[in-house]
Design a protein around this motif. Structure first.
Motif, short mmCIF file in Angstrom:
data_model
loop_
_atom_site.label_atom_id
_atom_site.label_comp_id
_atom_site.label_asym_id
_atom_site.label_seq_id
_atom_site.Cartn_x
_atom_site.Cartn_y
_atom_site.Cartn_z
N ILE A 14 0.83 -1.21 0.00
CA ILE A 14 0.00 0.00 0.00
C ILE A 14 0.86 1.25 0.00
N MET A 15 1.95 1.22 0.77
CA MET A 15 2.78 2.41 0.90
C MET A 15 3.54 2.73 -0.39
N GLU A 16 3.93 1.70 -1.14
CA GLU A 16 4.64 1.94 -2.40
C GLU A 16 3.71 2.19 -3.57
N ALA A 17 2.51 1.65 -3.51
CA ALA A 17 1.58 1.77 -4.63
C ALA A 17 1.09 3.21 -4.75
N GLU A 18 1.29 3.80 -5.91
CA GLU A 18 0.85 5.17 -6.13
C GLU A 18 -0.62 5.25 -6.50
N THR A 19 -1.17 4.13 -6.97
CA THR A 19 -2.57 4.11 -7.39
C THR A 19 -3.27 2.89 -6.81
N PRO A 20 -4.60 2.96 -6.67
CA PRO A 20 -5.34 1.77 -6.21
C PRO A 20 -5.13 0.56 -7.12
N GLY A 21 -4.98 0.80 -8.42
CA GLY A 21 -4.83 -0.30 -9.37
C GLY A 21 -3.63 -1.17 -9.10
N HIS A 72 -7.26 5.70 -0.93
CA HIS A 72 -5.90 5.16 -1.03
C HIS A 72 -4.88 6.19 -0.55
N ALA A 73 -5.07 7.43 -0.96
CA ALA A 73 -4.14 8.49 -0.54
C ALA A 73 -4.18 8.69 0.97
N MET A 74 -5.36 8.59 1.56
CA MET A 74 -5.48 8.76 3.00
C MET A 74 -4.80 7.62 3.76
N VAL A 75 -5.01 6.40 3.30
CA VAL A 75 -4.39 5.26 3.98
C VAL A 75 -2.88 5.29 3.84
N ARG A 76 -2.38 5.65 2.66
CA ARG A 76 -0.93 5.75 2.48
C ARG A 76 -0.34 6.78 3.45
N ALA A 136 -5.74 -3.05 -16.03
CA ALA A 136 -4.58 -3.79 -15.54
C ALA A 136 -3.32 -2.92 -15.54
N LYS A 137 -3.47 -1.62 -15.75
CA LYS A 137 -2.29 -0.74 -15.78
C LYS A 137 -1.52 -0.80 -14.47
N GLY A 138 -2.23 -0.81 -13.36
CA GLY A 138 -1.56 -0.86 -12.07
C GLY A 138 -0.77 -2.14 -11.89
N MET A 139 -1.34 -3.25 -12.34
CA MET A 139 -0.66 -4.53 -12.26
C MET A 139 0.61 -4.51 -13.12
N LEU A 140 0.51 -3.93 -14.30
CA LEU A 140 1.69 -3.84 -15.17
C LEU A 140 2.75 -2.94 -14.55
N LYS A 141 2.31 -1.88 -13.88
CA LYS A 141 3.28 -0.99 -13.24
C LYS A 141 4.05 -1.73 -12.15
N THR A 142 3.36 -2.60 -11.42
CA THR A 142 4.03 -3.39 -10.39
C THR A 142 5.08 -4.30 -11.01
N PHE A 143 4.72 -4.99 -12.10
CA PHE A 143 5.66 -5.89 -12.75
C PHE A 143 6.84 -5.12 -13.35
N GLU A 144 6.56 -3.93 -13.86
CA GLU A 144 7.64 -3.13 -14.43
C GLU A 144 8.62 -2.70 -13.33
N ARG A 145 8.08 -2.40 -12.14
CA ARG A 145 8.95 -2.05 -11.02
C ARG A 145 9.87 -3.22 -10.67
N PHE A 146 9.28 -4.42 -10.59
CA PHE A 146 10.08 -5.60 -10.28
C PHE A 146 11.10 -5.87 -11.38
N ALA A 147 10.70 -5.65 -12.63
CA ALA A 147 11.61 -5.90 -13.75
C ALA A 147 12.81 -4.97 -13.69
N ASP A 148 12.56 -3.70 -13.35
CA ASP A 148 13.66 -2.75 -13.24
C ASP A 148 14.60 -3.12 -12.11
#
Length: 468
Positions: A99-106, A265-269, A205-217
């Motif tokens: 949650i803390m690293e995710a910039e978006t709910p997706g 999401h912004a409030m919880v982060r 699925a943009k958020g999911m792809l962003k997560t995988f791209e982070r791991f790939a980098d």
């Protein structure tokens, strides 16, 4: 005793990450260093606002996966790294870091969708079978290697003995590679399932792809030296390429996250950063020039943590802007408890309960404040409120400890011992729990619900959590 807003837990678990049902709601400040798997403890935290958000993220995904009627519990892990896992079909563990690293709910819903793919695909059941098969391969290899070594020794052929030793030592690797290959297949299947659930719920699925791209980098450099066949998960860059094309075909690919989820999401982060970081880190992330609601929230919590005199004033400013936000009243009650004024904390906790009557954590906080007020006139109410809270949130040892105090102050010693025993069971201290339960049972009427509860504790045999 100092009570922090987030409860900390410890769940013992074994090598297969089989979490027990016992979690101890210990009144400790967040955040102690999370224990590792090798340490035998899994450090967890509780927060109603964060849990509610994750449940709302997960609800449509669970329904799309056909597990909407199954009681899948989402549990927060006290770890700032980006990770999640499912140990069985009933629990999903999500690190605070997701949650803390995710910039978006997706990005979070993508993680939930992936882990749901493991549950719906019954991968955990089949994974145990695959592990057994890998062990069989290892045993066969060891037998063959031992036979070759024996033959070499009998014939005086050192080469044969050495070859046998190599076969025996390599057998574990063969079995392990087979097992890891199976895991890679299941990870890919979970990825495909996640895309299916996101499409079925009209989400991108943009958020999911962003997560995988982070791991790939992150793996870009490390992968130059890694053996992809000795990894349990597919290489992140390969997973990203495989998913990107399929994800972009969805008609929902450019659908934005809902405004309400984005706000929450912004409030919880902001809340999690404030509770898990030094006030200086909060000030850097949310400077005074930032007048947004998440920034005000984070600064108010940081002020409470640092025992600032202005904390209540900052929380009241939040309440004026959102007078029907139950979590703001909860934070105010927490701040008053922190300042040693439980009597004053009753009103904000009571307001939080009125706005969200079925939230067990709110009821337990209200019961805590009532007990802490040292007013004999409210003990009966405290007992009733705590019992309601524990019915909805039975894993809170804080709730049981306060219930025990309420019973003791009303001269209900057997009930106090039983509540203490139940709290100790939640905390995983089975021996002490049995002692208190046995003492309570002696004074309780045989066959009553309370006597039967005590008897269950006395008769309880903890599961064998030794590593295998």
């Amino acid at each position: 005793m100092k009570q922090n807003r987030l409860f900390e837990f410890a769940i013992p678990f074994c090598r297969k990450i089989t979490a027990t049902a016992c979690a101890s709601a210990i009144a400790l400040p967040l955040i102690a260093a999370p224990a590792s798997a090798q340490g035998g403890k899994l450090s967890l935290v509780r927060d109603a606002e964060t849990e509610d958000l994750l449940k709302d993220y997960a609800r449509p995904i669970f329904k799309a996966a056909g597990i909407g009627d199954s009681p899948v519990e989402i549990i927060l892990v006290n770890d700032k790294t980006f990770n999640a896992f499912v140990p069985d079909s009933r629990r999903m563990f999500i690190n605070l870091g997701v949650i803390m690293e995710a910039e978006t709910p997706g990005e979070v819903t993508g993680v939930i969708a992936h882990e749901t793919g493991h549950i719906a695909g019954r991968h955990l059941v089949r994974l145990r079978s695959a592990a057994a098969n890998a062990q069989i391969m290892t045993v066969i290899g060891m037998i063959l290697g031992a036979g070759a070594m024996a033959a070499g020794a009998a014939t005086g052929t050192p080469g044969a003995a050495q070859g046998g030793a190599a076969a025996a030592l390599g057998a574990g690797s063969i079995g392990q590679r087979s097992f890891l290959s199976y895991q890679r297949g299941e990870e890919a299947a979970a990825d495909r399932a996640a895309l299916k659930y996101l499409r079925a719920t009209g989400q991108s699925a943009k958020g999911m792809l962003k997560t995988f791209e982070r791991f790939a980098d992150q793996q870009l450099f490390a992968s130059r030296f890694a053996d992809p066949y000795a990894m349990s998960h597919p290489m992140a860059r390969d997973r990203f390429r495989a998913l990107a094309e399929a994800a972009q075909k969805s008609k929902y690919f450019n659908t934005p996250d809902s405004a309400e989820f984005t706000r929450r999401h912004a409030m919880v982060r902001a809340k999690l950063l404030a509770y898990t970081s030094h006030p200086r880190a909060v000030a850097r992330a949310y400077p005074r020039s930032d007048k947004s609601m998440p920034a005000q929230y984070a600064r108010a919590i940081a002020a409470m943590k640092s025992r600032s005199r202005g904390a209540i004033k900052q929380i009241d400013a939040l309440i004026r802007q959102q007078p029907n936000n139950p979590y703001f009243y909860e934070v105010k009650g927490q701040a008053l408890l922190e300042s040693g004024n439980p009597k004053a904390a009753i009103a904000p906790f009571r307001k939080a309960v009125s706005l969200k009557p079925n939230e067990g954590q709110f009821l337990i906080w209200l019961g805590y404040a009532l007990v802490g007020s040292n007013n004999p006139a409210v003990l009966a109410e405290a007992e009733s409120v705590l019992k309601k809270g524990l019915h909805r949130d039975p894993n809170s040892s804080v709730g049981y400890s306060q219930l025990a105090i309420a019973h003791a102050r009303q001269n209900e010693r057997p009930q106090a011992d039983l509540a203490t025993a139940r709290g100790l069971m939640v905390a995983g201290d089975f021996d002490a729990a049995k002692r208190y339960a046995a003492r309570a049972q002696k004074k309780l009427k045989r066959g009553t619900p309370a006597w039967l509860q005590a008897d269950d504790i006395v008769s309880y045999k903890p599961p064998n959590l030794k590593r295998r």
